[in-house]
Design a protein around this motif. Structure first.
Motif, mmCIF file in Angstrom:
data_model
loop_
_atom_site.group_PDB
_atom_site.id
_atom_site.type_symbol
_atom_site.label_atom_id
_atom_site.label_comp_id
_atom_site.label_asym_id
_atom_site.label_seq_id
_atom_site.Cartn_x
_atom_site.Cartn_y
_atom_site.Cartn_z
ATOM 1 N N GLY A 100 0.815 -1.206 0.000
ATOM 2 C CA GLY A 100 0.000 0.000 0.000
ATOM 3 C C GLY A 100 0.848 1.254 0.000
ATOM 4 O O GLY A 100 0.357 2.347 -0.280
ATOM 5 N N GLN A 101 2.144 1.111 0.293
ATOM 6 C CA GLN A 101 3.041 2.263 0.365
ATOM 7 C C GLN A 101 3.881 2.444 -0.895
ATOM 8 O O GLN A 101 4.265 3.551 -1.227
ATOM 9 C CB GLN A 101 3.961 2.106 1.582
ATOM 10 N N ASP A 102 4.186 1.321 -1.571
ATOM 11 C CA ASP A 102 5.029 1.378 -2.767
ATOM 12 C C ASP A 102 4.665 0.194 -3.651
ATOM 13 O O ASP A 102 4.948 -0.951 -3.313
ATOM 14 C CB ASP A 102 6.505 1.317 -2.361
ATOM 15 N N ARG A 103 4.029 0.466 -4.763
ATOM 16 C CA ARG A 103 3.514 -0.605 -5.633
ATOM 17 C C ARG A 103 4.607 -1.520 -6.170
ATOM 18 O O ARG A 103 4.325 -2.600 -6.660
ATOM 19 C CB ARG A 103 2.713 0.007 -6.792
ATOM 20 N N ARG A 104 5.871 -1.128 -6.074
ATOM 21 C CA ARG A 104 6.968 -1.985 -6.535
ATOM 22 C C ARG A 104 7.316 -3.066 -5.517
ATOM 23 O O ARG A 104 8.008 -4.013 -5.837
ATOM 24 C CB ARG A 104 8.217 -1.147 -6.823
ATOM 25 N N ARG A 105 6.829 -2.918 -4.301
ATOM 26 C CA ARG A 105 7.137 -3.868 -3.233
ATOM 27 C C ARG A 105 5.945 -4.768 -2.954
ATOM 28 O O ARG A 105 4.810 -4.413 -3.233
ATOM 29 C CB ARG A 105 7.488 -3.137 -1.929
ATOM 30 N N ALA A 106 6.269 -5.911 -2.347
ATOM 31 C CA ALA A 106 5.214 -6.826 -1.913
ATOM 32 C C ALA A 106 5.056 -6.723 -0.406
ATOM 33 O O ALA A 106 6.031 -6.619 0.333
ATOM 34 C CB ALA A 106 5.574 -8.262 -2.291
ATOM 35 N N SER A 107 3.829 -6.752 0.034
ATOM 36 C CA SER A 107 3.504 -6.789 1.453
ATOM 37 C C SER A 107 3.231 -8.245 1.808
ATOM 38 O O SER A 107 2.498 -8.934 1.093
ATOM 39 C CB SER A 107 2.263 -5.928 1.707
#
Length: 157
Positions: A100-107
């Motif tokens: 939710g903070q950076d679309r390039r990363r996975a949560s």
């Protein structure tokens, strides 16, 4: 206090650090061997337990857990943590979602199977603590538990 007690206390304090690391080395190997086999049936799945533990612990301290968070928590480089997360996800213990903070990363989040593995791991850890301190007085067990929690709480500072 007499000089004999001072020397004994100084010797105890001088040996406390090495004793701590002997315990860490001893239990890190045995924990890996026993826990993985008992909880998953296979030694090679210890990385799943480590990944689940890391996601849970980090999740209690931050809004979002990423591969970088897992890497930091486990003391791994990003690529090692990424492989560990990938394998735990493939095994059904973790799920990856877009950050939710950076679309390039996975949560990362635990699945129901991941929560079950975590619960089993914690149960095994509690049982081990109980076995190790079974002959101790209730006061000593409580004091030691308090010191362990205090030490753990200082880790992230």
């Amino acid at each position: 206090m007499n000089a004999s007690n001072d020397n004994s206390e100084s010797a105890s304090l001088a040996e406390a650090g090495p004793a701590l690391f002997r315990l860490v080395r001893y239990w890190s190997r045995r924990w890996i061997l026993r826990t993985a086999t008992e909880l998953t049936g296979e030694m090679r799945h210890v990385q799943h337990i480590l990944a689940v533990e890391a996601v849970d612990t980090a999740g209690a301290r931050t809004d979002e857990v990423t591969v970088a968070t897992v890497a930091h928590h486990l003391g791994l480089d990003h690529s090692g943590a990424s492989r560990m997360v990938r394998d735990a996800t493939a095994a059904g213990y973790l799920v990856r979602a877009t950050s939710g903070q950076d679309r390039r990363r996975a949560s990362l989040q635990l699945t129901d199977a991941g929560r079950e593995l975590l619960a089993g791991s914690h149960q095994w850890q509690r049982h081990t603590f109980d076995e190790l301190t079974a002959g101790w007085s209730p006061v000593d067990r409580q004091r030691f538990a308090g010191y362990l929690l205090r030490l753990e709480n200082q880790l992230e500072r």
